[in-house]
Design a protein around this motif. Structure first.
Motif, PDB file in Angstrom:
ATOM      1  N   VAL A 123       0.535  11.698   1.148  1.00  0.00           N
ATOM      2  CA  VAL A 123       0.354  10.248   1.323  1.00  0.00           C
ATOM      3  C   VAL A 123       0.125   9.934   2.798  1.00  0.00           C
ATOM      4  CG1 VAL A 123       1.506   7.996   1.206  1.00  0.00           C
ATOM      5  CG2 VAL A 123       1.633   9.554  -0.736  1.00  0.00           C
ATOM      6  N   GLY A 132      -5.915   5.931  -2.447  1.00  0.00           N
ATOM      7  CA  GLY A 132      -4.720   6.664  -2.021  1.00  0.00           C
ATOM      8  C   GLY A 132      -4.899   8.177  -2.078  1.00  0.00           C
ATOM      9  N   ASN A 165      -2.927   7.799   4.005  1.00  0.00           N
ATOM     10  CA  ASN A 165      -2.582   6.382   4.154  1.00  0.00           C
ATOM     11  C   ASN A 165      -1.814   6.055   5.423  1.00  0.00           C
ATOM     12  OD1 ASN A 165      -3.331   4.367   2.220  1.00  0.00           O
ATOM     13  ND2 ASN A 165      -1.180   3.752   2.150  1.00  0.00           N
ATOM     14  N   SER A 200       0.840  -1.205   0.000  1.00  0.00           N
ATOM     15  CA  SER A 200       0.000   0.000   0.000  1.00  0.00           C
ATOM     16  C   SER A 200       0.870   1.247   0.000  1.00  0.00           C
ATOM     17  CB  SER A 200      -0.900  -0.035   1.240  1.00  0.00           C
ATOM     18  OG  SER A 200      -1.814   1.003   1.218  1.00  0.00           O
ATOM     19  N   GLY A 207      -0.067   4.223  -1.400  1.00  0.00           N
ATOM     20  CA  GLY A 207      -0.883   5.413  -1.170  1.00  0.00           C
ATOM     21  C   GLY A 207      -0.839   6.455  -2.270  1.00  0.00           C
TER      22      GLY A 207
END
Length: 445
Positions: free
Chosen positions: A354, A62, A358, A54, A56
């Motif tokens: 990000v 994301g 995330n 992940s 992001g």
């Protein structure tokens, strides 16, 4: 991010986002040239980004960085191919690098493999991002740049995130098991010692809600314990020495104890069938070792129905599990444009975006200290001060020496060692010997 074999590591960091591509398409290969041909008049090109776990960046769950970059650069289209299994991702990438074909324009690299990527046999496969793409390398944590530097001073990759660690726990399940639920009280249960964490698991088991376990996986525990130790797979000179490592021994003992004591849900993290992902949604376990990139995975996998049920407590001992880099293979089709995109995606401003969406803790110095990180909360985790928890954990990180084989040895110890004990009841001594044999057979030191 992190690494399955991460994490991100994620270790091998890493785990499925909503748009995971499973099955055989592990990396974006060159594929069809139609998109490039179609846009020739306007010089429209497609940049392909290969990731695991992940990161992001994507436009679905994301920070929508690809869409933002495409607005800023109308001649560029970005396609991401993402997989859950970091070890398979790396094995496929290595093969394609050796053949100088089929690579994406940008490839993510998990920290467990960065020493291999910078090593003599692979260093010349990458564009020097210290010179190409316009990145300001002085903005990164010094040790993050050092990890991505070759012996002759080339910087082959730019840091995305780091993996300061905490423990994420399900407040509902803790309450039902008659354990405290506030993050300060929870952290006190295991402060200073991973064996206290296992002991808390034994307490949980006495009143565990039916069908639940204290921890998700014994191999996850192994990775967490080891990531907080100053000596991991390599000795101080960066040579593989896993059999003599006090960190490996301690992590193995506690992982085995949790597996044999029935404290885990016996899951393989980042498994391609999605069993581990589904267990978040179904509240099958009460705790997961939680490097910062794991918060994005919990949000995506536990889903809206479990919002507000998870919280984050300080870990027994500070550590760094996972964290990744972006690199540009020389065999890619658009190395100049790819280097510019990699520099932009890893710039402090994008790190902050990000993190906000995330939870991936940035590897740029000023972003770590910025109000955007320090004061951050993730709506999914309610009023939990995720920024303060993870940035203070980040301040305690002194990275261990890494060898070029760390990622592979980690996979053997977790997927072939601990997992066999946990799922098949293999005798620990036999499992250890199996790992030794795999290392001897598969790793040419």
């Amino acid at each position: 991010m992190g690494t399955s074999s991460s994490r991100r590591g994620r270790r091998t960091a890493a785990a499925a986002v909503a748009a995971v591509v499973t099955g055989t398409v592990l990396l974006t290969g060159c594929g069809s040239d139609e998109d490039d041909e179609a846009g020739k008049d306007g010089k429209k090109i497609t940049l392909r980004v290969g990731t695991f776990g992940s990161f992001g960046y994507d436009n679905k769950t994301g920070a929508k960085l690809y869409a933002e970059y495409e607005r800023l650069h109308p001649n560029i289209r970005i396609e991401e191919s993402n997989v859950s299994d970091g070890q398979k991702y790396w094995d496929t990438l290595k093969l394609r690098l050796s053949q100088n074909s089929g690579v994406a324009d940008i490839q993510a690299i998990e920290v467990g493999y960065i020493a291999e990527a910078t090593g003599a046999s692979m260093a010349d496969k990458w564009v020097d991002l210290g010179k190409e793409g316009g990145a300001d390398t002085s903005t990164f944590l010094d040790w993050k740049i050092k990890q991505a530097s070759t012996g002759d001073g080339k910087i082959i990759a730019l840091g995305t995130d780091i993996g300061p660690m905490a423990i994420c726990y399900n407040k509902d399940l803790f309450a039902k098991a008659k354990l405290p639920t506030t993050r300060e009280e929870v952290a006190k249960l295991w402060a200073g010692d991973w064996s206290k964490f296992v002991a808390t698991g034994e307490t949980y088991k006495k009143n565990a809600p039916a069908g639940t376990a204290f921890h998700d996986s014994a191999s996850g525990l192994f990775n967490a314990v080891l990531s907080s130790d100053p000596v991991q797979y390599a000795n101080s000179s960066g040579r593989l020495d896993w059999e003599n490592s006090p960190g490996v021994k301690k992590a193995w003992e506690l992982g085995v104890k949790a597996a044999q004591g029935g404290l885990t849900a016996k899951l393989r993290q980042f498994d391609e069938k999605g069993t581990w992902n589904a267990a978040f949604k179904n509240s099958r376990f009460a705790t997961v070792a939680c490097p910062s990139w794991m918060t994005g995975i919990i949000k995506d996998q536990a889903g809206p129905a479990n919002q507000g049920k998870w919280d984050i407590a300080a870990p027994p001992v500070a550590g760094n599990w996972g964290g990744s880099f972006l690199a540009v293979p020389k065999a890619g089709k658009h190395t100049k444009e790819a280097a510019e995109l990699a520099a932009w995606l890893t710039a402090p401003e994008q790190h902050a975006k990000v993190f906000a969406v995330n939870g991936n803790i940035p590897s740029t110095k000023d972003t770590l200290l910025s109000p955007a990180v320090q004061d951050a909360k993730m709506p999914y985790f309610g009023d939990t001060p995720v920024g303060k928890i993870f940035s203070s954990a980040a301040a305690g990180i002194t990275p261990a020496a890494i060898s070029r084989y760390d990622g592979q040895v980690k996979t053997f110890l977790t997927d072939n060692g601990i997992l066999d004990i946990e799922q098949r009841g293999t005798d620990p001594a036999e499992a250890w010997e199996n790992v030794k044999k795999l290392v001897d057979d598969k790793i040419d030191q």
